[in-house]
Design an enzyme around this catalytic site. Structure first.
Site, PDB file in Angstrom:
ATOM      1  N   ASP A 220      -2.981 -17.912   0.347  1.00 46.73           N
ATOM      2  CA  ASP A 220      -4.016 -18.588  -0.456  1.00 46.73           C
ATOM      3  C   ASP A 220      -4.625 -19.753   0.322  1.00 46.73           C
ATOM      4  O   ASP A 220      -5.848 -19.940   0.341  1.00 46.73           O
ATOM      5  CB  ASP A 220      -3.445 -19.048  -1.810  1.00 46.73           C
TER       6      ASP A 220
ATOM      7  N   TYR B 100       0.825  -1.209   0.000  1.00 45.19           N
ATOM      8  CA  TYR B 100       0.000   0.000   0.000  1.00 45.19           C
ATOM      9  C   TYR B 100       0.861   1.261   0.000  1.00 45.19           C
ATOM     10  O   TYR B 100       0.441   2.294  -0.493  1.00 45.19           O
ATOM     11  CB  TYR B 100      -0.897   0.032   1.238  1.00 45.19           C
TER      12      TYR B 100
ATOM     13  N   ASP C 105      -6.257  -7.103   4.006  1.00 39.61           N
ATOM     14  CA  ASP C 105      -7.398  -6.442   3.361  1.00 39.61           C
ATOM     15  C   ASP C 105      -8.341  -7.496   2.782  1.00 39.61           C
ATOM     16  O   ASP C 105      -9.550  -7.476   3.003  1.00 39.61           O
ATOM     17  CB  ASP C 105      -6.877  -5.515   2.256  1.00 39.61           C
TER      18      ASP C 105
ATOM     19  N   LYS D  31       3.207 -15.087   1.992  1.00 37.81           N
ATOM     20  CA  LYS D  31       3.517 -15.977   0.877  1.00 37.81           C
ATOM     21  C   LYS D  31       5.028 -16.171   0.863  1.00 37.81           C
ATOM     22  O   LYS D  31       5.731 -15.695  -0.037  1.00 37.81           O
ATOM     23  CB  LYS D  31       3.025 -15.365  -0.449  1.00 37.81           C
TER      24      LYS D  31
ATOM     25  N   ASP E 249     -12.046  -9.152   4.531  1.00 37.74           N
ATOM     26  CA  ASP E 249     -13.342  -9.108   3.840  1.00 37.74           C
ATOM     27  C   ASP E 249     -13.943 -10.508   3.794  1.00 37.74           C
ATOM     28  O   ASP E 249     -15.134 -10.699   4.021  1.00 37.74           O
ATOM     29  CB  ASP E 249     -13.188  -8.579   2.405  1.00 37.74           C
TER      30      ASP E 249
HETATM   31  C1  IPM Z   1     -10.301  -1.268   4.052  1.00 35.04           C
HETATM   32  C2  IPM Z   1     -10.583  -0.619   2.715  1.00 35.04           C
HETATM   33  C3  IPM Z   1      -9.439   0.333   2.425  1.00 35.04           C
HETATM   34  C4  IPM Z   1      -8.198  -0.501   2.279  1.00 35.04           C
HETATM   35  C5  IPM Z   1      -9.664   1.248   1.220  1.00 35.04           C
HETATM   36  C6  IPM Z   1     -10.925   2.073   1.364  1.00 35.04           C
HETATM   37  C7  IPM Z   1      -8.486   2.139   0.974  1.00 35.04           C
HETATM   38  O1  IPM Z   1     -10.771  -1.568   1.739  1.00 35.04           O
HETATM   39  O2  IPM Z   1     -10.184  -0.546   5.045  1.00 35.04           O
HETATM   40  O3  IPM Z   1     -10.208  -2.493   4.073  1.00 35.04           O
HETATM   41  O4  IPM Z   1      -7.957  -1.105   1.215  1.00 35.04           O
HETATM   42  O5  IPM Z   1      -7.437  -0.579   3.252  1.00 35.04           O
HETATM   43 MG    MG Z   2     -10.789  -3.563   2.420  1.00 33.97          MG
END
Ligand code: IPM
Ligand code: MG
Length: 371
Positions: free
Chosen positions: A227, A143, A251, A194, A255
């Site tokens: 993975d 990032y 990230d 990884k 999710d």
């Molecule tokens: C998160 C989001 C952020 C990230 C975006 C909005 C920059 O997806 O907080 O997970 O990728 O970190």
């Molecule tokens: Mg995110």
């Protein structure tokens, strides 16, 4: 009681302001009950700030965030600002806050509350009682790594590039957060990278292994490729207690983990900086995992619980108000158990309510629980 707890509230865009409103009621309630008093300030971030001030976050707001004891963040972004250049987008606001405040440890719990065990797309027997904490590194890796950019090649075509980079110190400090948390939970850490294809991943594994041997011999440590971790999270998520991983993998995996629970609208997060040795304080930002949900914004439909639970995390991690944090968490669980649901977690036989009714119900339950 003096208002010595300095909070900066940044509602942002989309459903952010609506769900934040419910936290404001919660703060009023705590004040009325003399449980705590907060010195509150509010400011613009994200698209709202782009519209008003031309940038996603101003240096003044960053300075106020640095002065605050804790930042409560809503959500940013929306179709209105999607066409803006990369450096101008609403998302820059959260990335700037992470970087400027040194918020390197992003704590993302994935918890399945009993009343919501059927909300998951996985079978209830796979997710019942699930309680995972993902610790995602959040100021390094790909990032923020340099070099990065888009270059034009001699033949006129282009090359886009980013760099994954981690130093020993960056790995150690985030791993320590994971190990410390594990000690208060099931005492197990799974470190994810990884190492089979990335040098930075191999270093990550070596550093975490050495740190565990040196400082955390009592914590059970395992390693997994990212993975495989994604696969294992779906196959048998309860094998995990604390997962410590890089910015990008965190990230993605967070999710994934959030959807094991069936509702993004339920999940809070905390992002912590280093403890300042002179003041004993650390910068910290709390935000729901969900985004700004532009499709339902302004309609009073959003689930306010992720924002309320983010505030509970704020009480726990920034102010050591464990009892108050628990009160909010228990109230949320009880309200769900009573059958009230926002649309995102609606189930047959339950009563569908909006943001405000849900927020009020949580407060009523806190009152009932003897708050
Ligand atoms: C998160 C989001 C952020 C990230 C975006 C909005 C920059 O997806 O907080 O997970 O990728 O970190
Ligand atoms: Mg995110």
């Amino acid at each position: 009681m003096t208002a010595n707890k300095k909070l900066l509230v940044l509602p942002g865009d989309g459903v952010g302001p609506e769900v934040m409103q419910e936290v404001m009621h919660l703060i009023d309630w705590m004040d009325r009950k003399r449980r705590a008093r907060f010195d509150l300030a509010q400011d613009l971030v994200g698209g709202a700030c782009i519209d008003a001030r031309g940038v996603a976050i101003t240096p003044e707001t960053v300075a106020r965030a640095k002065e605050a004891d804790a930042v409560l963040f809503g959500s940013v972004g929306g179709p209105k600002w999607d066409k803006l250049g990369f450096d101008m987008r609403p998302e820059i606001s959260i990335l700037t806050l992470r970087r400027e405040l040194g918020l390197f440890a992003n704590l993302r719990p994935a918890v399945v509350l009993d009343p919501l065990v059927n909300a998951s797309t996985l079978k209830p027997e796979v997710v019942k009682g699930l309680d995972i904490m993902i610790v995602r590194e959040s100021t390094g890796g790909i990032y923020f790594g340099e070099p990065r950019g888009v270059e034009t090649l001699p033949d006129g075509s282009k090359k886009g590039f980013n760099t994954e980079v981690y130093t020993t110190a960056e790995i150690e400090r985030v791993a320590r957060v994971g190990f410390d948390l594990a000690r208060k939970r099931q005492n197990r850490v799974c470190s994810v990278e990884k190492a089979n294809v990335m040098e930075s991943g191999l270093l990550w594994r070596q550093v975490v292994t050495a740190l565990a041997a040196r400082e955390y011999p009592d914590v059970e440590l395992s390693h997994m490729y990212a993975d495989n971790c994604a696969m294992q999270l779906v196959r048998n998520p309860r094998q995990f207690d604390v997962i410590v991983t890089t910015n990008l993998f965190g990230d993605i995996l967070s999710d994934l983990a959030s959807m094991l629970t069936g509702s993004l609208g339920m999940l809070p997060s905390a992002t912590l900086g280093a403890i300042d040795p002179t003041t004993g304080r650390r910068h910290a930002l709390y935000e729901p995992i969900h985004g700004s949900a532009p499709d339902i914004a302004g309609k009073g439909l959003a689930n306010p619980m992720a924002q309320m639970l983010s505030f509970a995390m704020l009480l726990r991690y920034s102010f050591e108000m464990e009892e108050d944090a628990k009160l909010i968490e228990t109230a949320c669980t009880n309200v769900l158990a009573s059958g009230l649901r926002t649309a995102d977690v609606m189930a047959p036989g339950c009563a569908k309510v909006g943001t405000q009714v849900m927020g009020e119900a949580v407060l009523r339950e806190m009152e009932k629980l003897g708050g």
